[in-house]
Design a protein around this motif. Sequence first.
Motif, mmCIF file in Angstrom:
data_model
loop_
_atom_site.group_PDB
_atom_site.id
_atom_site.type_symbol
_atom_site.label_atom_id
_atom_site.label_comp_id
_atom_site.label_asym_id
_atom_site.label_seq_id
_atom_site.Cartn_x
_atom_site.Cartn_y
_atom_site.Cartn_z
ATOM 1 N N ALA A 62 -5.851 -2.283 61.498
ATOM 2 C CA ALA A 62 -7.191 -2.364 60.906
ATOM 3 C C ALA A 62 -7.094 -2.412 59.385
ATOM 4 C CB ALA A 62 -8.019 -1.167 61.362
ATOM 5 N N GLN A 63 -6.231 -1.554 58.848
ATOM 6 C CA GLN A 63 -6.029 -1.488 57.392
ATOM 7 C C GLN A 63 -5.508 -2.826 56.859
ATOM 8 O OE1 GLN A 63 -6.647 0.800 55.175
ATOM 9 N NE2 GLN A 63 -5.544 -0.193 53.480
ATOM 10 N N LYS A 64 -4.522 -3.394 57.569
ATOM 11 C CA LYS A 64 -3.914 -4.671 57.144
ATOM 12 C C LYS A 64 -4.928 -5.810 57.192
ATOM 13 C CE LYS A 64 0.002 -3.925 55.678
ATOM 14 N NZ LYS A 64 0.601 -4.485 54.475
ATOM 15 N N LYS A 65 -5.746 -5.792 58.233
ATOM 16 C CA LYS A 65 -6.761 -6.851 58.377
ATOM 17 C C LYS A 65 -7.728 -6.791 57.199
ATOM 18 C CE LYS A 65 -6.927 -7.678 63.342
ATOM 19 N NZ LYS A 65 -7.681 -7.447 64.550
ATOM 20 N N LYS A 66 -8.085 -5.549 56.829
ATOM 21 C CA LYS A 66 -8.995 -5.354 55.703
ATOM 22 C C LYS A 66 -8.358 -5.946 54.432
ATOM 23 C CE LYS A 66 -11.707 -1.417 54.342
ATOM 24 N NZ LYS A 66 -11.644 0.028 54.480
ATOM 25 N N GLU A 67 -7.094 -5.606 54.210
ATOM 26 C CA GLU A 67 -6.387 -6.098 53.011
ATOM 27 C C GLU A 67 -6.360 -7.624 52.975
ATOM 28 O OE1 GLU A 67 -3.230 -2.451 52.948
ATOM 29 O OE2 GLU A 67 -2.386 -4.468 52.814
ATOM 30 N N ALA B 191 -11.517 -10.653 59.833
ATOM 31 C CA ALA B 191 -12.541 -9.970 60.635
ATOM 32 C C ALA B 191 -11.842 -9.181 61.739
ATOM 33 C CB ALA B 191 -13.468 -11.014 61.249
ATOM 34 N N PRO B 192 -12.447 -8.062 62.222
ATOM 35 C CA PRO B 192 -11.792 -7.225 63.240
ATOM 36 C C PRO B 192 -11.361 -8.012 64.477
ATOM 37 C CG PRO B 192 -13.766 -6.157 62.424
ATOM 38 C CD PRO B 192 -13.743 -7.509 61.787
ATOM 39 N N GLU B 193 -12.115 -9.053 64.855
ATOM 40 C CA GLU B 193 -11.757 -9.782 66.087
ATOM 41 C C GLU B 193 -10.656 -10.821 65.850
ATOM 42 O OE1 GLU B 193 -14.638 -9.765 64.578
ATOM 43 O OE2 GLU B 193 -15.279 -11.810 64.184
ATOM 44 N N GLU B 194 -10.332 -11.065 64.578
ATOM 45 C CA GLU B 194 -9.278 -12.055 64.303
ATOM 46 C C GLU B 194 -7.896 -11.447 64.594
ATOM 47 O OE1 GLU B 194 -9.825 -15.022 60.882
ATOM 48 O OE2 GLU B 194 -11.103 -13.319 60.336
ATOM 49 N N ALA B 195 -6.962 -12.345 64.940
ATOM 50 C CA ALA B 195 -5.623 -11.853 65.315
ATOM 51 C C ALA B 195 -4.838 -11.448 64.073
ATOM 52 C CB ALA B 195 -4.885 -12.952 66.065
ATOM 53 N N PHE B 196 -4.056 -10.373 64.227
ATOM 54 C CA PHE B 196 -3.181 -9.954 63.129
ATOM 55 C C PHE B 196 -1.774 -10.484 63.418
ATOM 56 C CE2 PHE B 196 -0.026 -6.731 61.729
ATOM 57 C CZ PHE B 196 -0.158 -6.943 60.364
#
Length: 420
Positions: A153-158, A162-167
């Motif tokens: 979640a932290q990495k996606k924010k950086e 969006a939360p539903e997008e793949a990391f």
Amino acid sequence: NAYLEHQEKVYSYAQKEREDRQEIESGKVFDYLVVGAGLYGAVFANEACKAGKTAVVIDKRDHIGGNVYTSRRDNIDVHEYGAHIFHTSDKKVWEYVNQYAEFNHYINSPVARYKDELYNLPFNMNTFSKMWGLYTPEQVQAKIEEQRAEYIAQKKKERGLAPEEAFVPQNLEEQAISLAGTDIYEKLIREYTQKQWGRPCTELPAFIIRRLPLRFTYDNNYFNDRYQGIPIGGYTQMVEKLLSGVPVMTGIDYRTFAKKYAGKYRKVIYTGPIDEYFDYRLGHLQYRTVRFETEELDMPNFQGNAVVNYTGSEAPWTRIIEHKWFEFGKDLEGNDLPKTIISREYSTEWQPGMEPYYPVNDEANMKLYEQYKKLAEKEPGVLFGGRLGTYRYYNMDQVILQAWEMAEKELKTRILVGSV
Ligand code: FAD
């Protein structure tokens, strides 16, 4: 008894060397010159003899066995080129090696030392319960999931995702944490991997760790294979048996042998580095290597386990091997051994002239290898095999399978072993 046996062996080995030299220097023309007395060369030569062909085996080192070579010191079999544990799920390979050695019931259960904390490996319920004081697989899975989710979640924010997008992990650190969570990564992966590769995990590609097996059972057995053990009395004896009846010359390089004994063999099986064979004309293939610092200690027990990984940066070495525990701390007659021998392993960048250990199978090196392979395919009368000849890391069982494949193709034979 052990001393007399040793003397007898030294004597018979010296006699074999003399006889082998006479045979090589006689007018005989051998069907095969096998370059490299490692497992690949020894298995191929053994099969060639069984198929009624003649072979001579040479090695530039002054002993047989290649990297599986063990030497006996103070009644301890020392794994001179790093710890070797035989493990396989292939019944035929297991029966084959058991023809040449009796294996003990050693099970590899390494321990990781991070600062003053000790953890069982591979990552399993013993590791997790020590780390977090948790007891059930369900609790542990929830803990790992919580750490993974928080990190992702932290990495996606950086990254503005969006939360539903793949990391998609961009480096080894991101990959490891998104698989195992932060605690496991920080205590057991980060600094160890950095020592192994000589670079921080943030600068290493994610693909190095494709999966991180996490076991949710209390099982410290490192390997998943069906069969596992160490040849009683060491690997060298096993290779000696594979090579009994095959003339061997050690301490001689291929080029020197080829010059001195030109015309004395029809075909070459080459298990040395493929780039060296072609005088590095297309450039050097890269390897990682390990430097061993071996020490004899006047104490019966240094670390209580054959393999201890040092996962923190306070120790510059990656592992310490205490060789006697591969054979349960006993000599061949079952007596406790008063002394011990340890090897500290330091992972380093390979330079020409060093022992090549682990091929760096990245894109650039694989491209170069493919070019060498093309040259090799056109080389008349020379076939390339083994880990250096094909620039690939193989476990021992895989190298045996590779040698069989070559033997079946080349000797038009079938490998038959016991019940399989
Ligand atoms: P090698 O054993 O390297 O033999 C090749 C031989 O060719 C060498 O002796 C070399 O001196 C000789 N040679 C090279 N060039 C020339 C030349 N020009 N002239 C004459 N001779 C030449 N496998 C497992 O299954 N379990 C383990 O626990 C395990 N641990 C390992 C630990 C380490 C540190 C390493 C590096 C490997 C480990 N392996 C393990 C893998 C195992 O060592 C290999 O599968 C096996 O040794 C490969 O055999 P080989 O015959 O292909 O190569």
